[in-house]
Structure formats: structure tokens, C-alpha cells
Write a protein that holds these residues in place. Structure first.
Motif, mmCIF file in Angstrom:
data_model
loop_
_atom_site.group_PDB
_atom_site.id
_atom_site.type_symbol
_atom_site.label_atom_id
_atom_site.label_comp_id
_atom_site.label_asym_id
_atom_site.label_seq_id
_atom_site.Cartn_x
_atom_site.Cartn_y
_atom_site.Cartn_z
ATOM 1 N N ALA A 1 -12.843 10.513 -0.629
ATOM 2 C CA ALA A 1 -11.768 10.460 -1.595
ATOM 3 C C ALA A 1 -11.763 9.087 -2.258
ATOM 4 O O ALA A 1 -12.070 8.083 -1.632
ATOM 5 C CB ALA A 1 -10.434 10.731 -0.924
ATOM 6 N N SER A 2 -11.409 9.081 -3.507
ATOM 7 C CA SER A 2 -11.308 7.840 -4.263
ATOM 8 C C SER A 2 -9.842 7.507 -4.479
ATOM 9 O O SER A 2 -9.028 8.385 -4.740
ATOM 10 C CB SER A 2 -11.988 7.982 -5.619
ATOM 11 N N ARG A 3 -9.532 6.231 -4.368
ATOM 12 C CA ARG A 3 -8.153 5.755 -4.548
ATOM 13 C C ARG A 3 -8.132 4.813 -5.743
ATOM 14 O O ARG A 3 -8.914 3.870 -5.817
ATOM 15 C CB ARG A 3 -7.694 5.036 -3.290
ATOM 16 N N TYR A 4 -7.214 5.101 -6.686
ATOM 17 C CA TYR A 4 -7.070 4.282 -7.887
ATOM 18 C C TYR A 4 -5.648 3.739 -7.942
ATOM 19 O O TYR A 4 -4.686 4.506 -7.904
ATOM 20 C CB TYR A 4 -7.328 5.121 -9.145
ATOM 21 N N ALA A 5 -5.513 2.422 -8.045
ATOM 22 C CA ALA A 5 -4.197 1.795 -8.127
ATOM 23 C C ALA A 5 -3.734 1.810 -9.586
ATOM 24 O O ALA A 5 -4.336 1.163 -10.445
ATOM 25 C CB ALA A 5 -4.256 0.372 -7.604
ATOM 26 N N LEU A 6 -2.680 2.566 -9.862
ATOM 27 C CA LEU A 6 -2.111 2.578 -11.201
ATOM 28 C C LEU A 6 -1.180 1.381 -11.402
ATOM 29 O O LEU A 6 -1.150 0.780 -12.469
ATOM 30 C CB LEU A 6 -1.343 3.875 -11.451
ATOM 31 N N THR A 7 -0.417 1.074 -10.361
ATOM 32 C CA THR A 7 0.434 -0.113 -10.313
ATOM 33 C C THR A 7 0.335 -0.643 -8.892
ATOM 34 O O THR A 7 -0.391 -0.099 -8.060
ATOM 35 C CB THR A 7 1.912 0.217 -10.641
ATOM 36 N N GLN A 8 1.109 -1.656 -8.594
ATOM 37 C CA GLN A 8 1.106 -2.211 -7.239
ATOM 38 C C GLN A 8 1.602 -1.173 -6.221
ATOM 39 O O GLN A 8 1.181 -1.181 -5.078
ATOM 40 C CB GLN A 8 1.996 -3.448 -7.184
ATOM 41 N N ASN A 9 2.451 -0.244 -6.634
ATOM 42 C CA ASN A 9 3.055 0.711 -5.710
ATOM 43 C C ASN A 9 2.600 2.156 -5.902
ATOM 44 O O ASN A 9 2.935 3.008 -5.092
ATOM 45 C CB ASN A 9 4.579 0.676 -5.847
ATOM 46 N N ILE A 10 1.885 2.447 -6.965
ATOM 47 C CA ILE A 10 1.509 3.839 -7.258
ATOM 48 C C ILE A 10 -0.011 3.981 -7.247
ATOM 49 O O ILE A 10 -0.714 3.250 -7.946
ATOM 50 C CB ILE A 10 2.079 4.304 -8.606
ATOM 51 N N ASN A 11 -0.485 4.927 -6.435
ATOM 52 C CA ASN A 11 -1.919 5.210 -6.327
ATOM 53 C C ASN A 11 -2.218 6.659 -6.653
ATOM 54 O O ASN A 11 -1.436 7.552 -6.324
ATOM 55 C CB ASN A 11 -2.411 4.950 -4.896
ATOM 56 N N ASP A 43 -3.765 13.626 -5.410
ATOM 57 C CA ASP A 43 -2.475 13.167 -4.903
ATOM 58 C C ASP A 43 -2.010 11.990 -5.733
ATOM 59 O O ASP A 43 -2.822 11.206 -6.218
ATOM 60 C CB ASP A 43 -2.576 12.698 -3.448
ATOM 61 N N ILE A 44 -0.717 11.873 -5.880
ATOM 62 C CA ILE A 44 -0.114 10.666 -6.412
ATOM 63 C C ILE A 44 0.820 10.156 -5.323
ATOM 64 O O ILE A 44 1.588 10.927 -4.745
ATOM 65 C CB ILE A 44 0.599 10.882 -7.765
ATOM 66 N N GLU A 45 0.686 8.871 -5.008
ATOM 67 C CA GLU A 45 1.397 8.317 -3.863
ATOM 68 C C GLU A 45 2.180 7.076 -4.296
ATOM 69 O O GLU A 45 1.643 6.211 -4.982
ATOM 70 C CB GLU A 45 0.369 7.946 -2.797
ATOM 71 N N TYR A 46 3.422 7.027 -3.886
ATOM 72 C CA TYR A 46 4.280 5.881 -4.164
ATOM 73 C C TYR A 46 4.577 5.170 -2.845
ATOM 74 O O TYR A 46 5.047 5.797 -1.896
ATOM 75 C CB TYR A 46 5.579 6.334 -4.828
ATOM 76 N N THR A 47 4.276 3.887 -2.776
ATOM 77 C CA THR A 47 4.483 3.097 -1.564
ATOM 78 C C THR A 47 5.545 2.039 -1.833
ATOM 79 O O THR A 47 5.491 1.345 -2.849
ATOM 80 C CB THR A 47 3.178 2.393 -1.136
ATOM 81 N N PHE A 48 6.519 1.944 -0.942
ATOM 82 C CA PHE A 48 7.528 0.883 -1.027
ATOM 83 C C PHE A 48 7.829 0.401 0.384
ATOM 84 O O PHE A 48 8.314 1.150 1.223
ATOM 85 C CB PHE A 48 8.791 1.352 -1.768
ATOM 86 N N GLY A 49 7.446 -0.845 0.635
ATOM 87 C CA GLY A 49 7.612 -1.394 1.979
ATOM 88 C C GLY A 49 6.823 -0.608 2.998
ATOM 89 O O GLY A 49 5.623 -0.398 2.864
#
Length: 134
Positions: A1-11, A43-49
Motif C-alpha cells: 500500500a502507498s501512503r500519501y500525506a495530503l496535509t500534516q493530519n490527512i493521509n 482509504d482516507i485517514e485523519y490523525t489527531f494526537g
């Protein structure tokens, strides 16, 4: 799988397979059985803390189930979501699979009298997970 960072919190997380698998059978080119031309997982993933929220989409193209390519399984679509919390030694997550509760077929056989018999993917389901690091 490839992971692309759209922003600091969204991949965006992507795993895609494009293929055209053929074989020569009885003087004709045929598609391989159970070999779809397209498999797409996004997948779209949002990370916070220490937390993650994700939404996933899966598409599988139609597949032939016999060597002569006379019988096939239609394409399949699934929508999934997940949430995860990571702490010092504990990771907890919940996953909702097949949110739209589509009746997707994952396999089939041709029985007597040319009758199709299907294997059905799991309907909507919840999955809970707790992991402890020793």
C-alpha cells in the motif's frame, strides 16, 4: 500500500492492482478464473494526537469463475470506516465493515445443469480490537 500525506493530519492510503491475465485454452484466449482486472482499495485517514479516523472504499471488478469464461461474478463495492486510539501500552480500535450492507459475492461454482452456486461476503459487521504491549 502507498501512503500519501495530503496535509500534516490527512493521509490517502492506496492499494490498487490493474491486470489483464489471460491464458490460451481450446484455441482461444481466456481470462484467468478469479482474476479481476481491477482491485482498488482507497482509504482516507485523519490523525489527531493519539487518535485516527478513517474511511475506506473497496472496488473489485467482475471475475470469471470458469475456464471458458461463460460464468462470472459481478463487481463488488464495499464502504468501511474505522477509529483508533493509541495510548502508552494499549491500542483500541473499532471498525465498521461493509457499511452499505451490499451483498457482494466472493466466489461461485457452476453446479449441475449449469446452475450457479455463490459464496457471499460478510454483511455489515463491527470489529473491536484491544491490543496490549508488554
Amino acid at each position: 500500500a502507498s501512503r500519501y500525506a495530503l496535509t500534516q493530519n490527512i493521509n490517502l492510503i492506496n492499494s490498487t492492482s490493474l491486470s489483464k491475465n489471460t491464458m490460451y485454452v481450446n484455441d482461444n484466449w481466456r481470462n484467468h478464473t478469479y482474476s479481476p482486472n481491477i482491485l482498488f482499495n482507497q482509504d482516507i485517514e485523519y490523525t489527531f494526537g493519539k487518535y485516527k479516523l478513517g474511511l475506506g472504499f473497496t472496488y473489485r471488478d467482475k471475475m470469471y469463475i470458469d475456464i471458458e469464461n461463460e460464468h462470472s461474478i459481478d463487481n463488488a463495492i464495499s464502504l468501511n470506516a474505522y477509529a483508533q486510539a493509541d495510548f502508552d501500552k494499549i491500542t483500541m480500535s473499532v471498525r465498521m465493515n461493509n457499511i452499505t450492507n451490499n451483498q457482494n459475492f466472493c466466489g461461485a461454482v457452476v453446479g449441475a445443469s449449469d446452475k450457479m452456486m455463490y459464496l457471499v461476503d460478510i454483511p455489515f459487521n463491527l470489529w473491536f480490537d484491544v491490543r496490549y504491549k508488554f
